[in-house]
Design a protein around this motif. Structure first.
Motif, PDB file in Angstrom:
ATOM      1  N   GLY A  96      -9.252  -4.490   4.860  1.00  0.00           N
ATOM      2  CA  GLY A  96      -8.852  -4.200   6.230  1.00  0.00           C
ATOM      3  C   GLY A  96      -7.469  -4.734   6.512  1.00  0.00           C
ATOM      4  N   GLY A  97      -6.870  -4.229   7.565  1.00  0.00           N
ATOM      5  CA  GLY A  97      -5.544  -4.680   7.958  1.00  0.00           C
ATOM      6  C   GLY A  97      -4.857  -3.629   8.816  1.00  0.00           C
ATOM      7  N   PRO A  98      -3.642  -3.956   9.253  1.00  0.00           N
ATOM      8  CA  PRO A  98      -2.880  -2.976  10.040  1.00  0.00           C
ATOM      9  C   PRO A  98      -2.739  -1.673   9.241  1.00  0.00           C
ATOM     10  CG  PRO A  98      -1.788  -5.122  10.056  1.00  0.00           C
ATOM     11  CD  PRO A  98      -2.897  -5.211   9.059  1.00  0.00           C
ATOM     12  N   ALA A  99      -3.014  -0.549   9.881  1.00  0.00           N
ATOM     13  CA  ALA A  99      -3.084   0.727   9.164  1.00  0.00           C
ATOM     14  C   ALA A  99      -1.717   1.241   8.732  1.00  0.00           C
ATOM     15  CB  ALA A  99      -3.765   1.767  10.037  1.00  0.00           C
ATOM     16  N   ARG A 146      -0.414  -9.909  -3.068  1.00  0.00           N
ATOM     17  CA  ARG A 146       0.534  -9.213  -2.203  1.00  0.00           C
ATOM     18  C   ARG A 146      -0.235  -8.342  -1.201  1.00  0.00           C
ATOM     19  NH1 ARG A 146       3.937  -5.184  -5.758  1.00  0.00           N
ATOM     20  NH2 ARG A 146       4.421  -4.230  -3.762  1.00  0.00           N
ATOM     21  N   PRO A 147       0.373  -8.015  -0.070  1.00  0.00           N
ATOM     22  CA  PRO A 147      -0.286  -7.106   0.871  1.00  0.00           C
ATOM     23  C   PRO A 147      -0.614  -5.786   0.165  1.00  0.00           C
ATOM     24  CG  PRO A 147       1.662  -8.077   1.878  1.00  0.00           C
ATOM     25  CD  PRO A 147       1.697  -8.456   0.424  1.00  0.00           C
ATOM     26  N   HIS A 157      -7.338  -6.034  -0.746  1.00  0.00           N
ATOM     27  CA  HIS A 157      -8.640  -5.536  -1.173  1.00  0.00           C
ATOM     28  C   HIS A 157      -9.410  -6.685  -1.812  1.00  0.00           C
ATOM     29  CE1 HIS A 157      -5.944  -2.050  -1.169  1.00  0.00           C
ATOM     30  NE2 HIS A 157      -6.999  -1.346  -0.845  1.00  0.00           N
ATOM     31  N   SER A 176       4.399   1.127  -2.475  1.00  0.00           N
ATOM     32  CA  SER A 176       3.050   0.933  -3.012  1.00  0.00           C
ATOM     33  C   SER A 176       1.979   1.492  -2.076  1.00  0.00           C
ATOM     34  CB  SER A 176       2.790  -0.559  -3.255  1.00  0.00           C
ATOM     35  OG  SER A 176       2.539  -1.233  -2.033  1.00  0.00           O
ATOM     36  N   LEU A 231       6.657 -11.472  -3.128  1.00  0.00           N
ATOM     37  CA  LEU A 231       5.594 -10.610  -2.599  1.00  0.00           C
ATOM     38  C   LEU A 231       4.187 -11.107  -2.869  1.00  0.00           C
ATOM     39  CD1 LEU A 231       6.935  -7.090  -3.643  1.00  0.00           C
ATOM     40  CD2 LEU A 231       6.912  -8.097  -1.350  1.00  0.00           C
ATOM     41  N   ALA A 261       9.387  -2.237  -2.131  1.00  0.00           N
ATOM     42  CA  ALA A 261       8.260  -2.155  -3.061  1.00  0.00           C
ATOM     43  C   ALA A 261       6.925  -2.011  -2.319  1.00  0.00           C
ATOM     44  CB  ALA A 261       8.224  -3.399  -3.947  1.00  0.00           C
ATOM     45  N   THR A 262       6.808  -2.682  -1.173  1.00  0.00           N
ATOM     46  CA  THR A 262       5.538  -2.619  -0.436  1.00  0.00           C
ATOM     47  C   THR A 262       5.341  -1.250   0.206  1.00  0.00           C
ATOM     48  OG1 THR A 262       5.791  -4.993  -0.018  1.00  0.00           O
ATOM     49  CG2 THR A 262       4.105  -3.837   1.231  1.00  0.00           C
ATOM     50  N   PHE A 313      -6.493   6.311   7.643  1.00  0.00           N
ATOM     51  CA  PHE A 313      -6.269   5.213   6.690  1.00  0.00           C
ATOM     52  C   PHE A 313      -7.604   4.556   6.329  1.00  0.00           C
ATOM     53  CE2 PHE A 313      -5.437   0.486   6.574  1.00  0.00           C
ATOM     54  CZ  PHE A 313      -4.686   0.415   5.406  1.00  0.00           C
ATOM     55  N   GLU A 334      -4.446  -8.421   4.521  1.00  0.00           N
ATOM     56  CA  GLU A 334      -4.483  -7.003   4.114  1.00  0.00           C
ATOM     57  C   GLU A 334      -4.591  -6.838   2.589  1.00  0.00           C
ATOM     58  OE1 GLU A 334      -1.608  -4.472   6.088  1.00  0.00           O
ATOM     59  OE2 GLU A 334      -2.961  -2.783   5.876  1.00  0.00           O
ATOM     60  N   SER A 360       2.804  -0.403   6.335  1.00  0.00           N
ATOM     61  CA  SER A 360       2.397  -1.295   7.422  1.00  0.00           C
ATOM     62  C   SER A 360       2.790  -2.740   7.136  1.00  0.00           C
ATOM     63  CB  SER A 360       0.878  -1.206   7.595  1.00  0.00           C
ATOM     64  OG  SER A 360       0.234  -1.180   6.330  1.00  0.00           O
ATOM     65  N   ARG A 361       3.199  -3.034   5.908  1.00  0.00           N
ATOM     66  CA  ARG A 361       3.602  -4.384   5.535  1.00  0.00           C
ATOM     67  C   ARG A 361       5.010  -4.417   4.974  1.00  0.00           C
ATOM     68  NH1 ARG A 361      -0.851  -7.826   6.258  1.00  0.00           N
ATOM     69  NH2 ARG A 361       0.753  -9.301   5.675  1.00  0.00           N
ATOM     70  N   TYR A 408       1.798   0.769   1.358  1.00  0.00           N
ATOM     71  CA  TYR A 408       1.518  -0.087   2.519  1.00  0.00           C
ATOM     72  C   TYR A 408       2.744  -0.298   3.399  1.00  0.00           C
ATOM     73  CZ  TYR A 408      -2.955  -0.354   0.480  1.00  0.00           C
ATOM     74  OH  TYR A 408      -4.182   0.032  -0.013  1.00  0.00           O
ATOM     75  N   THR A 431       8.484  -4.947   3.705  1.00  0.00           N
ATOM     76  CA  THR A 431       9.198  -6.203   3.482  1.00  0.00           C
ATOM     77  C   THR A 431      10.501  -6.257   4.283  1.00  0.00           C
ATOM     78  OG1 THR A 431       8.315  -6.185   1.237  1.00  0.00           O
ATOM     79  CG2 THR A 431      10.090  -7.729   1.680  1.00  0.00           C
ATOM     80  N   GLU A 489      -9.277   4.421   2.677  1.00  0.00           N
ATOM     81  CA  GLU A 489      -9.598   3.146   2.022  1.00  0.00           C
ATOM     82  C   GLU A 489     -11.109   3.006   1.788  1.00  0.00           C
ATOM     83  OE1 GLU A 489      -7.669   0.824   0.735  1.00  0.00           O
ATOM     84  OE2 GLU A 489      -5.684   1.310   1.521  1.00  0.00           O
ATOM     85  N   MET A 509      -8.509 -12.142   6.878  1.00  0.00           N
ATOM     86  CA  MET A 509      -8.482 -11.077   5.872  1.00  0.00           C
ATOM     87  C   MET A 509      -7.694  -9.877   6.372  1.00  0.00           C
ATOM     88  SD  MET A 509      -9.875 -12.065   3.155  1.00  0.00           S
ATOM     89  CE  MET A 509      -9.716 -10.422   2.423  1.00  0.00           C
ATOM     90  N   PHE A 510      -7.840  -9.572   7.674  1.00  0.00           N
ATOM     91  CA  PHE A 510      -7.087  -8.475   8.294  1.00  0.00           C
ATOM     92  C   PHE A 510      -5.587  -8.759   8.173  1.00  0.00           C
ATOM     93  CE2 PHE A 510      -5.265  -6.095  11.851  1.00  0.00           C
ATOM     94  CZ  PHE A 510      -5.970  -4.911  11.826  1.00  0.00           C
ATOM     95  N   GLY A 511      -5.222 -10.022   8.432  1.00  0.00           N
ATOM     96  CA  GLY A 511      -3.821 -10.413   8.343  1.00  0.00           C
ATOM     97  C   GLY A 511      -3.296 -10.366   6.913  1.00  0.00           C
TER      98      GLY A 511
END
Lengths: 350, 350
Positions: free
Chosen positions: B295-298, A265-266, A292, B100, A242, B96-97, B165, A290, B104-105, B102, B107, B169, A286-288
């Motif tokens: 930022g990233g996919p919500a 990790r994301p 902080h 946590s 991760l 886990a993702t 989201f 994800e 949107s990510r 997210y 695994t 954030e 950075m968007f990809g």
């Protein structure tokens, strides 16, 4: 008649001497004058030493511990004779920005033109220094330090405080894995901070045996010697594929940013406290990713009381980052040693 | 024999038609097939429509509400006949993702090759769609929606969820001031999110009268019409010279990033949910700004239960962002209307 003292001056890149200077005086009722006990040379001082930033007849130094010798009439929390530690960022401790946890961006100090140590009254690589907003900036120690405690207090003034801030902003906490990119004094300070904040796993990315040993001593649970893509792959292996919950970037160049970003990790946190030079990030990337991301001048003042307490209780020994101690008069040799990587961090005794 | 349905295809930039397609089928035991009740056209669909991203014979759509018609044998939380809302990000809810915060990510979804809706079984601008990891992705509504509730549930599927989201954030909370840059559907959704998260002051940066009205209706306390440096100066005026605690960037171009960054106070939070195109940030500038950036996919799925509950209780009306409703067969007209800015957000009924 103003008295005279000795202070470090960088005349131009690579040319550092110790000169006679006028002693600083109280300019504002909130000022204090301190007699330095020790100061040091910062990695950031090397940017101008190496000609990467313009420099001309500049007074140097922003890390300091010493004894108060005079205070302005509005100062109430420290008095002559007190041994004090402060941050390179001046802070009132009372404005909205200080109260929000960012004394490094104090509104009062910015308004007064005294945001950073060394701006109006010279640097701290000197016998004496003027510290603005003394009540909000300086923290009195419980007692004058022993010779063993002195280097640790000096480290708290910047490198430990900056590393601690970075670890905190990277989300170091129980159950979390934190990676530290960069094994200089700030990176090593981040390891101490991450450990004190309770991080369960602290991975130091380092390929120098002596710094690896210090990293272990400070609390690193794992060492990764690989860099770049190989280093990222190793971190993924250690973190169930991760990436780490938090990553501290304590170098400041493009390669170290790429490495740091690849290790998070994301949804995780990347903090950067090495002043970035020539690093630009594509926001689509950075968007990809994800993650902080946060960086800036460290809010060292916020952590000083805790750090001082731990040093006096003997629980942390950040002074171990100093691998060369010289008298102030030999500052030029200190700069050369850091420039040539013969020393990680130089302490100058005053 | 596979059955036939109607679905939107973008053949090339600017060329959208509705075609006969094979109906999706269950591919994994964790899949569900839904019959769409409504779908919509996303601002992000316009990138390919306008030729800014490559496109060739592509099935479109990732926002959806509808009725479950079939489930794989491992699905336990939804069954045929249930009315459901889901996110464009597929999530198992258990890795886990996901845990946590997210989803949107996820695994599991990434491993399975099903991270986003539309990747393996076509988009949701269609009569039917396959939704992978149905248990973790879909949320059943308390009852089939009324015609008034339907658009709001559809908004929750993406634009409201994404805006919420972003507001979260950006640190929206009681006592905080949040600025929203961008008055499109996501920006308007962020206003609803910021209000529900308790932000004390919500400043919408908008110069369109109709969107300003919607922003006020959704909870904006202030409107700032100025842009760029003038806009930043106005935000500073409204925030004691400091800038906002949190800023949502819901556009994604260089000018909007500059504006958003200039509006955040030191130590504050900037979230960006408009996919950035051609935006690059100097990290030295970020160090100087000292703001948290993310930022990233919500992670829309995380907020769906709350959003659905508020919609059924009549407390929020995010469906008001749809200013054009067309049947699926008229998708081409919907794309043209959004492209020509005749519509902010188009709903397609199925």
């Amino acid at each position: 008649m103003r008295r005279i003292m000795r202070a470090v001056v960088m005349h131009e890149p690579g040319n550092v001497t110790v000169e006679e200077m006028l002693m600083p005086i109280i300019l504002e009722p909130t000022d204090a004058i301190i007699k330095l006990a020790a100061t040091c040379i910062c990695g950031s001082d090397l940017w101008s030493y190496r000609g990467s930033e313009p420099v001309h007849e500049q007074r140097m130094g922003h890390e300091y511990v010493g004894t108060v010798v005079e205070v302005g009439e509005a100062v109430t929390t420290v008095e002559p004779g007190d041994f004090v530690v402060g941050s390179f960022c001046i802070s009132c401790g009372e404005c909205a920005t200080c109260r929000s946890g960012y004394p490094s961006r104090c509104t009062t100090a910015a308004t007064q033109g005294d945001a950073f140590v060394g701006m109006r009254a010279g640097g701290t690589q000197a016998e004496y220094a003027r510290i603005a907003l003394a009540d909000g900036t300086l923290v009195k120690t419980p007692a004058p330090p022993t010779p063993e405690q002195l280097p640790s207090l000096l480290a708290a003034s910047d490198v430990l405080g900056t590393g601690w801030f970075a670890a905190d902003e990277a989300g170091a906490a129980p159950g979390k894995t934190v990676v530290v990119v960069g094994d200089g004094a700030v990176g090593l300070g981040a390891i101490i901070g991450a450990k004190q904040l309770g991080a369960s796993r602290i991975i130091a990315m380092s390929r120098h045996a002596d710094r690896q040993a210090l990293a272990r001593q400070f609390g690193a649970t794992d060492i990764v010697e690989e860099r770049g893509e190989e280093g990222i792959a190793r971190i993924k292996e250690l973190t169930d594929g991760l990436g780490a919950d938090g990553v501290v970037e304590a170098v400041g160049n493009e390669a170290s940013f790429d490495q740091a970003l690849g290790c998070v990790r994301p949804g995780g946190h990347l903090s950067f406290v090495g002043v970035p030079h020539g690093v630009s990030l594509d926001m689509g990337r950075m968007f990809g990713a994800e993650v902080h991301m946060f960086g800036g001048p460290a809010a060292v003042r916020k952590y000083l009381p805790t750090m001082i307490d731990l040093i006096y209780r003997g629980e942390i020994n950040p002074g171990a980052v100093f691998d060369l101690v010289l008298p102030l008069e030999q500052a030029a040799e200190g700069y050369a040693a850091m420039d040539e990587r013969r020393a990680t961090k130089v302490m100058l005794t005053v």
